[in-house]
Motif scaffolding. Sequence first.
Motif, PDB file in Angstrom:
ATOM      1  N   LYS A 148       0.814  -1.224   0.000  1.00 39.57           N
ATOM      2  CA  LYS A 148       0.000   0.000   0.000  1.00 39.57           C
ATOM      3  C   LYS A 148       0.845   1.270   0.000  1.00 39.57           C
ATOM      4  O   LYS A 148       0.301   2.366   0.102  1.00 39.57           O
ATOM      5  N   ASN A 149       2.170   1.123  -0.144  1.00 46.98           N
ATOM      6  CA  ASN A 149       3.074   2.277  -0.113  1.00 46.98           C
ATOM      7  C   ASN A 149       2.804   3.153   1.106  1.00 46.98           C
ATOM      8  O   ASN A 149       2.683   4.374   1.003  1.00 46.98           O
ATOM      9  N   ALA A 150       2.726   2.523   2.266  1.00 46.79           N
ATOM     10  CA  ALA A 150       2.338   3.199   3.502  1.00 46.79           C
ATOM     11  C   ALA A 150       3.538   3.810   4.230  1.00 46.79           C
ATOM     12  O   ALA A 150       3.657   3.710   5.449  1.00 46.79           O
ATOM     13  N   TYR A 205      -0.690   8.851   6.324  1.00 47.37           N
ATOM     14  CA  TYR A 205      -1.730   8.266   7.167  1.00 47.37           C
ATOM     15  C   TYR A 205      -2.767   7.463   6.390  1.00 47.37           C
ATOM     16  O   TYR A 205      -3.175   6.386   6.826  1.00 47.37           O
ATOM     17  N   GLN A 206      -3.209   7.960   5.265  1.00 45.47           N
ATOM     18  CA  GLN A 206      -4.237   7.259   4.493  1.00 45.47           C
ATOM     19  C   GLN A 206      -3.733   5.885   4.045  1.00 45.47           C
ATOM     20  O   GLN A 206      -4.434   4.888   4.179  1.00 45.47           O
ATOM     21  N   ALA A 255      -3.330  -0.070   4.674  1.00 41.55           N
ATOM     22  CA  ALA A 255      -2.528  -1.255   4.983  1.00 41.55           C
ATOM     23  C   ALA A 255      -3.112  -1.989   6.184  1.00 41.55           C
ATOM     24  O   ALA A 255      -3.280  -3.216   6.158  1.00 41.55           O
ATOM     25  N   PHE A 256      -3.453  -1.246   7.213  1.00 41.58           N
ATOM     26  CA  PHE A 256      -4.020  -1.855   8.417  1.00 41.58           C
ATOM     27  C   PHE A 256      -5.316  -2.598   8.079  1.00 41.58           C
ATOM     28  O   PHE A 256      -5.491  -3.760   8.440  1.00 41.58           O
ATOM     29  N   HIS A 257      -6.214  -1.934   7.371  1.00 39.39           N
ATOM     30  CA  HIS A 257      -7.509  -2.545   7.049  1.00 39.39           C
ATOM     31  C   HIS A 257      -7.364  -3.741   6.115  1.00 39.39           C
ATOM     32  O   HIS A 257      -8.140  -4.699   6.215  1.00 39.39           O
TER      33      HIS A 257
END
Length: 154
Positions: free
Chosen positions: A95-97, A140-141, A146-148
């Motif tokens: 997710k390129n987080a 943050y987005q 990534a978390f979800h």
Amino acid sequence: MAGSKYFNSYLHVNGEEREVHFRAADTLLTVIREELGLTGTKYGCGNGDCGACTVNVDGWPQKSCLMLAIEALDKEILTIEGLKFTPIQQAYVEKNAFQCGFCTPGFIMNAHSLLSLFPDADDETIQDWMESNICRCTSYQEMMEAFHSVKNQR
């Protein structure tokens, strides 16, 4: 240093018992980085505000700049190096987080704890937990995505 009390002891880090030599005043962050050479845990603010130094202690996120190493004796410590090949790390990549990556280990450690302790956490709980860390690059987005993505795979 004259008059300083040093301890020779063992810390249980990333599933291994590691011998350490530290002063009573040394933080867990200092011992992790300087004594054990695990530099994935970052020194950011030094006062618990940024979360770059987050590790897991007995499964819970802990800002290692606020915890003395002596308090970590007989506890299970997990650093970012101990999370090799975990779904949350892979999700951050997919997710390129991250941008600069400095805050990323702390965020991943916090997310790992949340996913382990509260796998069915609602959005408000997730937001509360993730607000304990700061990203100056504002990814943050992508971090939430990534978390979800990991949460939804469970």
